[in-house]
Scaffold this motif. Structure first.
Motif, PDB file in Angstrom:
ATOM      1  N   HIS A 289      33.430  14.091  24.682  1.00 52.97           N
ATOM      2  CA  HIS A 289      33.845  14.684  23.408  1.00 52.97           C
ATOM      3  C   HIS A 289      34.674  13.740  22.546  1.00 52.97           C
ATOM      4  O   HIS A 289      35.165  14.138  21.479  1.00 52.97           O
ATOM      5  N   ASN A 290      34.848  12.501  22.992  1.00 52.68           N
ATOM      6  CA  ASN A 290      35.537  11.468  22.209  1.00 52.68           C
ATOM      7  C   ASN A 290      36.973  11.819  21.860  1.00 52.68           C
ATOM      8  O   ASN A 290      37.488  11.423  20.801  1.00 52.68           O
ATOM      9  N   LYS A 358      56.912   7.696  24.884  1.00 54.01           N
ATOM     10  CA  LYS A 358      55.814   6.728  24.879  1.00 54.01           C
ATOM     11  C   LYS A 358      54.492   7.397  24.492  1.00 54.01           C
ATOM     12  O   LYS A 358      53.676   6.825  23.753  1.00 54.01           O
ATOM     13  N   ALA A 359      54.281   8.621  24.990  1.00 54.54           N
ATOM     14  CA  ALA A 359      53.045   9.346  24.675  1.00 54.54           C
ATOM     15  C   ALA A 359      52.937   9.620  23.177  1.00 54.54           C
ATOM     16  O   ALA A 359      51.877   9.436  22.567  1.00 54.54           O
ATOM     17  N   MET A 360      54.040  10.018  22.564  1.00 51.91           N
ATOM     18  CA  MET A 360      54.013  10.338  21.139  1.00 51.91           C
ATOM     19  C   MET A 360      53.826   9.084  20.287  1.00 51.91           C
ATOM     20  O   MET A 360      53.240   9.153  19.199  1.00 51.91           O
ATOM     21  N   GLU A 361      54.275   7.948  20.787  1.00 50.86           N
ATOM     22  CA  GLU A 361      54.016   6.689  20.080  1.00 50.86           C
ATOM     23  C   GLU A 361      52.517   6.388  20.057  1.00 50.86           C
ATOM     24  O   GLU A 361      51.976   5.906  19.052  1.00 50.86           O
ATOM     25  N   ILE A 362      51.853   6.690  21.172  1.00 49.46           N
ATOM     26  CA  ILE A 362      50.402   6.487  21.250  1.00 49.46           C
ATOM     27  C   ILE A 362      49.684   7.459  20.319  1.00 49.46           C
ATOM     28  O   ILE A 362      48.716   7.101  19.637  1.00 49.46           O
ATOM     29  N   VAL A 363      50.187   8.691  20.281  1.00 49.54           N
ATOM     30  CA  VAL A 363      49.583   9.706  19.408  1.00 49.54           C
ATOM     31  C   VAL A 363      49.612   9.249  17.955  1.00 49.54           C
ATOM     32  O   VAL A 363      48.629   9.389  17.207  1.00 49.54           O
ATOM     33  N   LYS A 364      50.740   8.696  17.524  1.00 45.20           N
ATOM     34  CA  LYS A 364      50.891   8.267  16.131  1.00 45.20           C
ATOM     35  C   LYS A 364      49.868   7.203  15.737  1.00 45.20           C
ATOM     36  O   LYS A 364      49.460   7.121  14.580  1.00 45.20           O
ATOM     37  N   LYS A 365      49.442   6.392  16.697  1.00 45.38           N
ATOM     38  CA  LYS A 365      48.487   5.316  16.417  1.00 45.38           C
ATOM     39  C   LYS A 365      47.033   5.757  16.559  1.00 45.38           C
ATOM     40  O   LYS A 365      46.123   5.023  16.198  1.00 45.38           O
ATOM     41  N   SER A 366      46.828   6.963  17.096  1.00 49.14           N
ATOM     42  CA  SER A 366      45.463   7.423  17.360  1.00 49.14           C
ATOM     43  C   SER A 366      44.729   7.795  16.076  1.00 49.14           C
ATOM     44  O   SER A 366      45.310   8.343  15.140  1.00 49.14           O
ATOM     45  N   THR A 367      43.433   7.504  16.048  1.00 49.97           N
ATOM     46  CA  THR A 367      42.581   7.895  14.917  1.00 49.97           C
ATOM     47  C   THR A 367      41.627   9.020  15.311  1.00 49.97           C
ATOM     48  O   THR A 367      40.762   9.416  14.521  1.00 49.97           O
ATOM     49  N   ALA A 368      41.787   9.544  16.534  1.00 55.06           N
ATOM     50  CA  ALA A 368      40.917  10.626  17.007  1.00 55.06           C
ATOM     51  C   ALA A 368      41.321  11.956  16.372  1.00 55.06           C
ATOM     52  O   ALA A 368      42.464  12.144  15.947  1.00 55.06           O
ATOM     53  N   LYS A 369      40.368  12.880  16.306  1.00 56.48           N
ATOM     54  CA  LYS A 369      40.686  14.204  15.776  1.00 56.48           C
ATOM     55  C   LYS A 369      41.577  14.983  16.737  1.00 56.48           C
ATOM     56  O   LYS A 369      42.426  15.770  16.314  1.00 56.48           O
ATOM     57  N   VAL A 370      41.348  14.755  18.030  1.00 53.54           N
ATOM     58  CA  VAL A 370      42.122  15.475  19.051  1.00 53.54           C
ATOM     59  C   VAL A 370      42.675  14.474  20.055  1.00 53.54           C
ATOM     60  O   VAL A 370      41.957  13.595  20.531  1.00 53.54           O
ATOM     61  N   VAL A 371      43.956  14.631  20.373  1.00 57.48           N
ATOM     62  CA  VAL A 371      44.576  13.834  21.420  1.00 57.48           C
ATOM     63  C   VAL A 371      45.020  14.770  22.536  1.00 57.48           C
ATOM     64  O   VAL A 371      45.635  15.809  22.279  1.00 57.48           O
ATOM     65  N   VAL A 372      44.689  14.396  23.755  1.00 59.48           N
ATOM     66  CA  VAL A 372      45.050  15.188  24.929  1.00 59.48           C
ATOM     67  C   VAL A 372      46.166  14.480  25.684  1.00 59.48           C
ATOM     68  O   VAL A 372      46.023  13.313  26.054  1.00 59.48           O
ATOM     69  N   ILE A 373      47.275  15.183  25.879  1.00 55.42           N
ATOM     70  CA  ILE A 373      48.351  14.652  26.713  1.00 55.42           C
ATOM     71  C   ILE A 373      48.171  15.241  28.106  1.00 55.42           C
ATOM     72  O   ILE A 373      48.434  16.424  28.333  1.00 55.42           O
ATOM     73  N   GLU A 374      47.690  14.398  29.009  1.00 60.98           N
ATOM     74  CA  GLU A 374      47.396  14.845  30.377  1.00 60.98           C
ATOM     75  C   GLU A 374      48.600  14.571  31.264  1.00 60.98           C
ATOM     76  O   GLU A 374      48.982  13.425  31.473  1.00 60.98           O
ATOM     77  N   ALA A 375      49.218  15.631  31.768  1.00 62.75           N
ATOM     78  CA  ALA A 375      50.427  15.471  32.580  1.00 62.75           C
ATOM     79  C   ALA A 375      50.504  16.584  33.617  1.00 62.75           C
ATOM     80  O   ALA A 375      50.449  17.768  33.262  1.00 62.75           O
ATOM     81  N   ALA A 376      50.661  16.196  34.864  1.00 64.49           N
ATOM     82  CA  ALA A 376      50.729  17.184  35.940  1.00 64.49           C
ATOM     83  C   ALA A 376      51.905  18.134  35.740  1.00 64.49           C
ATOM     84  O   ALA A 376      51.795  19.345  35.969  1.00 64.49           O
ATOM     85  N   ALA A 377      53.046  17.604  35.298  1.00 66.60           N
ATOM     86  CA  ALA A 377      54.264  18.408  35.160  1.00 66.60           C
ATOM     87  C   ALA A 377      54.533  18.796  33.709  1.00 66.60           C
ATOM     88  O   ALA A 377      55.679  19.025  33.316  1.00 66.60           O
ATOM     89  N   GLU A 454      34.212  23.653  21.872  1.00 64.98           N
ATOM     90  CA  GLU A 454      33.497  24.260  20.758  1.00 64.98           C
ATOM     91  C   GLU A 454      34.408  25.218  19.982  1.00 64.98           C
ATOM     92  O   GLU A 454      34.462  25.188  18.738  1.00 64.98           O
ATOM     93  N   GLU A 455      35.142  26.056  20.695  1.00 70.30           N
ATOM     94  CA  GLU A 455      36.051  27.004  20.034  1.00 70.30           C
ATOM     95  C   GLU A 455      37.233  26.271  19.381  1.00 70.30           C
ATOM     96  O   GLU A 455      37.686  26.656  18.303  1.00 70.30           O
ATOM     97  N   LEU A 456      37.701  25.210  20.042  1.00 72.87           N
ATOM     98  CA  LEU A 456      38.805  24.433  19.485  1.00 72.87           C
ATOM     99  C   LEU A 456      38.428  23.839  18.134  1.00 72.87           C
ATOM    100  O   LEU A 456      39.190  23.916  17.172  1.00 72.87           O
ATOM    101  N   MET A 457      37.260  23.231  18.060  1.00 70.87           N
ATOM    102  CA  MET A 457      36.842  22.578  16.829  1.00 70.87           C
ATOM    103  C   MET A 457      36.695  23.576  15.681  1.00 70.87           C
ATOM    104  O   MET A 457      36.977  23.261  14.535  1.00 70.87           O
ATOM    105  N   LYS A 458      36.315  24.798  16.008  1.00 69.68           N
ATOM    106  CA  LYS A 458      36.225  25.834  14.971  1.00 69.68           C
ATOM    107  C   LYS A 458      37.614  26.215  14.472  1.00 69.68           C
ATOM    108  O   LYS A 458      37.797  26.563  13.302  1.00 69.68           O
ATOM    109  N   ARG A 459      38.607  26.149  15.386  1.00 65.57           N
ATOM    110  CA  ARG A 459      39.969  26.532  14.994  1.00 65.57           C
ATOM    111  C   ARG A 459      40.640  25.500  14.114  1.00 65.57           C
ATOM    112  O   ARG A 459      41.470  25.828  13.258  1.00 65.57           O
ATOM    113  N   ILE A 460      40.329  24.229  14.336  1.00 63.96           N
ATOM    114  CA  ILE A 460      41.112  23.171  13.674  1.00 63.96           C
ATOM    115  C   ILE A 460      40.413  22.536  12.486  1.00 63.96           C
ATOM    116  O   ILE A 460      41.036  21.766  11.749  1.00 63.96           O
ATOM    117  N   LEU A 461      39.141  22.839  12.282  1.00 61.98           N
ATOM    118  CA  LEU A 461      38.438  22.226  11.151  1.00 61.98           C
ATOM    119  C   LEU A 461      38.613  23.047   9.882  1.00 61.98           C
ATOM    120  O   LEU A 461      38.785  24.246   9.934  1.00 61.98           O
TER     121      LEU A 461
END
Length: 461
Positions: A289-290, A358-377, A454-461
């Motif tokens: 899903h890029n 550090k994660a939010m610094e990466i988010v600021k540089k991202s050009t993707a429509k959606v960024v996923v922060i994957e964290a166990a905790a 699919e449902e996410l993209m409908k919510r945010i577009l």
């Protein structure tokens, strides 16, 4: 524009067009359909099951309620489905109820048409009180996807609302139960117990205990369950388990209104315990899903680089000998925190803010429509409170243990000890917007993720 409530009156002629009438109701209504039988159409268990089974497929989004007594309010205020009208004095012609008090029990999660058949039977039989035990705690933990079961207070409210809406004058007394008996062996003047064929043994156990306590025996009323099918769970009856599985990948609770600048990515959290399948789903979101996926477990390692602010804080908190030449001595730190849950929490509270920054610094540089922060905790750290959505991946605890044993070559006790430091699946799901379960084949897991995206993209577009 559809109306909210409707009334379908069935008689010996139009009952043959039941499917057609229910399909019409689906198009005309948005909430509830009350069904009433005129006296020339006898109420039978077969007909009751047929009405609910047909409605499950013909109008699945409607709350169908087959009333036992009078319609609440003025029938003229309801949209009439079909041409048949309610006969005057129809309630007076209805058969007298056989008992004063009946009892039944169940989980009643996501109240569905199978539940309604049981509750309808109780309402049909009881003139005064319908006692309902709603299972909770140890009574539900062996059920499939039990972590997704609705809170018991919510389930009780739904049961009481339904029963008192259809039963006429009978009251519904519902309570949580944490053993197989509940009120059935406490209330002396009960007269009958309503069960499905699958739970007859439970009724026999109730009567045995009542007999031991010197109470009267209950008549056992058996109701056939409404048919359905679920190939994944291998079930052939309409069930709450199937409903819970169907909710995987769907929005369980609304997303938070988190401010987002124009063009900035939409951020979701991806949480999950050990061996939950979280990393696999993160990889799938990135490759299929890029989405940009930030692996916070890996990111945490970079926070321990020589001379980092995290290392300095660890030294200040746990003692200077834990940090040598700007580098954390992991062995020394481990001896302090891994045998003491309080110390481990203190370390986590030092690490989490550094990782998030550090994660939010990466988010600021991202050009993707959606960024996923994957964290166990992610939820333990409280990050979910600042994110628009949190998606949690889980498997039953025994499956997670099996996976850890196989993957890490640990004993079962070692795996359980490692998992004991985590919050439960239930705690994660109670703080999540979307639930994903990786218990089955990859294809099923991917289908859940695709549905969620699919449902996410409908919510945010």
């Amino acid at each position: 524009m559809s109306s909210k409530y409707g009334l379908l009156v069935l008689n010996s002629k139009n009952v043959q067009k039941l499917k057609q009438l229910l399909t019409s109701a689906a198009a005309a209504l948005s909430s509830k359909l009350y069904v009433r039988l005129n006296p020339d159409e006898p109420r039978t268990d077969e007909l009751v099951s047929k009405i609910y089974l047909t409605s499950a497929s013909s109008c699945p989004k409607l709350d169908v309620r087959l009333v036992v007594s009078e319609i609440r309010g003025n029938p003229e205020n309801y949209v009439l489905i079909g041409e048949e009208k309610l006969l005057e004095n129809a309630e007076k012609l209805a058969a007298a109820k056989k008992y004063k008090k009946v009892v039944l029990g169940g989980t009643f999660d996501r109240l569905h048409n199978g539940h309604k058949v049981l509750l309808n039977k109780a309402a049909e039989l009881a003139s005064d009180v319908i006692v309902v035990g709603v299972t909770d705690k140890d009574m539900i933990i062996k059920k499939s996807l039990f972590e997704m079961i609705e809170p018991v207070e919510f389930r009780i409210k739904k049961v009481v609302d339904f029963v008192e809406d259809i039963s006429g004058t009978a009251k519904c007394l519902a309570e949580p139960i944490i053993d197989p008996f509940g009120p059935s062996t406490r209330i002396k003047d009960l007269e009958a117990i309503v069960v499905s064929r699958e739970t007859i043994k439970g009724a026999d156990a109730v009567n045995k205990k009542r007999n031991e306590q010197g109470m009267s025996q209950l008549d056992v009323i058996i109701v056939e369950l409404v048919e359905g099918s679920d190939e994944i769970l291998k079930e052939t009856k309409i069930s709450s388990s199937s409903r819970r599985r169907e909710d995987l990948g769907h929005l369980l609770r609304p997303a938070r209104a988190v401010p987002r600048e124009t063009g900035a990515p939409y951020i979701i959290g991806l949480a999950g315990g050990i061996a939950s399948g979280k990393s696999h789903i993160g990889k799938y979101l990135r490759e299929t899903h890029n989405f940009d996926v930030i692996d916070c477990d890996k990111l945490a390692h970079t926070c321990y680089e020589r001379g980092s602010s995290l290392n300095r804080k660890i030294g200040e908190h746990f003692g200077g000998d834990v940090v040598v030449d700007g580098v954390v001595d992991r062995r020394k730190l481990g001896t302090i925190v891994f045998s003491d849950k309080v110390k481990l929490r203190e370390l986590s509270e030092l690490v989490w803010p550094e990782v998030k920054e550090k994660a939010m610094e990466i988010v600021k540089k991202s050009t993707a429509k959606v960024v996923v922060i994957e964290a166990a905790a992610l939820i333990e750290a409280g990050w979910h409170k600042t994110l628009a959505e949190t998606w949690t991946v889980f498997v039953p605890a025994d499956e997670a243990v099996r996976r850890v044993v196989a993957r890490d070559n640990l004993t079962e006790d070692q795996a359980k000890d490692r998992m004991s430091s985590q919050i439960s699946n239930k705690e994660r799901l109670d703080n999540s917007n979307v639930a994903l379960c990786s218990l089955w084949a990859y294809e099923e897991t991917h289908a859940q993720v695709d549905r969620a995206v699919e449902e996410l993209m409908k919510r945010i577009l």
